[in-house]
Design a protein around this motif. Structure first.
Motif, PDB file in Angstrom:
ATOM      1  N   LYS A 127      12.509 -15.089 -27.309  1.00  0.00           N
ATOM      2  CA  LYS A 127      13.735 -15.442 -28.030  1.00  0.00           C
ATOM      3  C   LYS A 127      14.967 -15.227 -27.139  1.00  0.00           C
ATOM      4  O   LYS A 127      15.835 -16.102 -27.028  1.00  0.00           O
ATOM      5  CB  LYS A 127      13.845 -14.605 -29.304  1.00  0.00           C
ATOM      6  N   MET A 128      15.042 -14.077 -26.505  1.00  0.00           N
ATOM      7  CA  MET A 128      16.177 -13.761 -25.639  1.00  0.00           C
ATOM      8  C   MET A 128      16.239 -14.688 -24.428  1.00  0.00           C
ATOM      9  O   MET A 128      17.307 -15.148 -24.039  1.00  0.00           O
ATOM     10  CB  MET A 128      16.110 -12.300 -25.181  1.00  0.00           C
ATOM     11  N   PHE A 129      15.089 -14.971 -23.840  1.00  0.00           N
ATOM     12  CA  PHE A 129      15.038 -15.838 -22.662  1.00  0.00           C
ATOM     13  C   PHE A 129      15.568 -17.232 -22.999  1.00  0.00           C
ATOM     14  O   PHE A 129      16.353 -17.814 -22.242  1.00  0.00           O
ATOM     15  CB  PHE A 129      13.600 -15.924 -22.129  1.00  0.00           C
ATOM     16  N   LYS A 130      15.184 -17.744 -24.153  1.00  0.00           N
ATOM     17  CA  LYS A 130      15.670 -19.061 -24.593  1.00  0.00           C
ATOM     18  C   LYS A 130      17.170 -19.035 -24.867  1.00  0.00           C
ATOM     19  O   LYS A 130      17.894 -19.973 -24.521  1.00  0.00           O
ATOM     20  CB  LYS A 130      14.909 -19.521 -25.838  1.00  0.00           C
ATOM     21  N   GLU A 131      17.645 -17.970 -25.482  1.00  0.00           N
ATOM     22  CA  GLU A 131      19.065 -17.838 -25.781  1.00  0.00           C
ATOM     23  C   GLU A 131      19.893 -17.751 -24.495  1.00  0.00           C
ATOM     24  O   GLU A 131      20.964 -18.353 -24.387  1.00  0.00           O
ATOM     25  CB  GLU A 131      19.293 -16.608 -26.660  1.00  0.00           C
ATOM     26  N   ILE A 132      19.390 -17.013 -23.522  1.00  0.00           N
ATOM     27  CA  ILE A 132      20.068 -16.873 -22.230  1.00  0.00           C
ATOM     28  C   ILE A 132      20.111 -18.225 -21.515  1.00  0.00           C
ATOM     29  O   ILE A 132      21.139 -18.611 -20.960  1.00  0.00           O
ATOM     30  CB  ILE A 132      19.358 -15.799 -21.368  1.00  0.00           C
ATOM     31  N   ALA A 133      19.003 -18.956 -21.566  1.00  0.00           N
ATOM     32  CA  ALA A 133      18.952 -20.279 -20.928  1.00  0.00           C
ATOM     33  C   ALA A 133      19.914 -21.244 -21.615  1.00  0.00           C
ATOM     34  O   ALA A 133      20.602 -22.038 -20.949  1.00  0.00           O
ATOM     35  CB  ALA A 133      17.532 -20.824 -20.972  1.00  0.00           C
ATOM     36  N   GLU A 134      19.991 -21.170 -22.937  1.00  0.00           N
ATOM     37  CA  GLU A 134      20.909 -22.026 -23.698  1.00  0.00           C
ATOM     38  C   GLU A 134      22.359 -21.709 -23.333  1.00  0.00           C
ATOM     39  O   GLU A 134      23.178 -22.620 -23.127  1.00  0.00           O
ATOM     40  CB  GLU A 134      20.674 -21.804 -25.194  1.00  0.00           C
ATOM     41  N   ALA A 135      22.685 -20.421 -23.235  1.00  0.00           N
ATOM     42  CA  ALA A 135      24.040 -20.011 -22.864  1.00  0.00           C
ATOM     43  C   ALA A 135      24.383 -20.512 -21.461  1.00  0.00           C
ATOM     44  O   ALA A 135      25.482 -21.015 -21.222  1.00  0.00           O
ATOM     45  CB  ALA A 135      24.173 -18.487 -22.938  1.00  0.00           C
ATOM     46  N   HIS A 136      23.446 -20.390 -20.547  1.00  0.00           N
ATOM     47  CA  HIS A 136      23.688 -20.856 -19.176  1.00  0.00           C
ATOM     48  C   HIS A 136      23.837 -22.377 -19.125  1.00  0.00           C
ATOM     49  O   HIS A 136      24.665 -22.899 -18.387  1.00  0.00           O
ATOM     50  CB  HIS A 136      22.561 -20.410 -18.245  1.00  0.00           C
TER      51      HIS A 136
END
Length: 187
Positions: A127-136
């Motif tokens: 979940k966090m990895f996807k959120e971080i990728a989305e933010a980037h």
């Protein structure tokens, strides 16, 4: 009325709202006090109260363009407040973060939350990895970041620039719609 304006300029929303409220107790029709109190609520991020005051001002004068613009701004701020804060996700400051800062924060967090490195906590890591990728994805692209900062919808096609695929099929598959006819004369 001057006290309310001064508190607004000093960015003291509580004091400004209180001063504007006193004016409105004496003169409930005072448009300037309503608009200034709405601005104070905006400053304090009390968007629903700001919207109420702006609507009251709009009822009093439906031709006041500044009130219409304020209502639009409030709606945009409400929308922005309800979405993910990508700056917070990456842990960077909205006002000072450079493209380099964003990339650096992304790389650091992507390594930290990569699912391969968090096998014991795979669901949260994913979940966090996807959120971080989305933010980037949003903040790492200058155009998307600008839209995000202005509160624009990132999935919406820009006005005046329709989806080229849709346009292709709507126009019979030919650029320009194939609607132009040419006539040739002999002789």
């Amino acid at each position: 009325m001057g006290t309310c304006k001064c508190h607004l300029k000093l960015r003291k929303p509580e004091d400004a709202a209180a001063a504007c409220s006193k004016v409105l107790e004496l003169d409930g029709e005072n448009m300037e006090a309503l608009k200034n109190r709405a601005e104070a609520h905006i400053l304090a991020e009390r968007f629903e109260q700001a919207k109420q005051d702006a609507h009251k001002a709009h009822e009093k004068d439906q031709n006041d363009r500044s009130v219409m613009e304020m209502l639009q701004r409030i709606d945009r701020l409400i929308k922005m407040a309800s979405r993910k804060d990508y700056y917070k996700v990456l842990g960077v400051d909205k006002l000072t973060a450079t493209a380099r800062d964003i990339k650096k924060a992304y790389k650091k967090l992507a390594v930290q939350w990569h699912p391969d490195k968090n096998q014991d906590n795979l669901e949260e890591a994913d979940k966090m990895f996807k959120e971080i990728a989305e933010a980037h994805d949003v903040l790492g692209d200058e155009e998307k970041r600008g839209k995000y900062d202005r509160g624009e919808d990132l999935n919406e096609q820009p006005q005046g620039h329709p989806d080229p695929h849709t346009m292709f099929f709507q126009n019979g598959g030919f650029p320009g719609g194939g609607g132009q006819r040419f006539f040739f004369r002999q002789g």
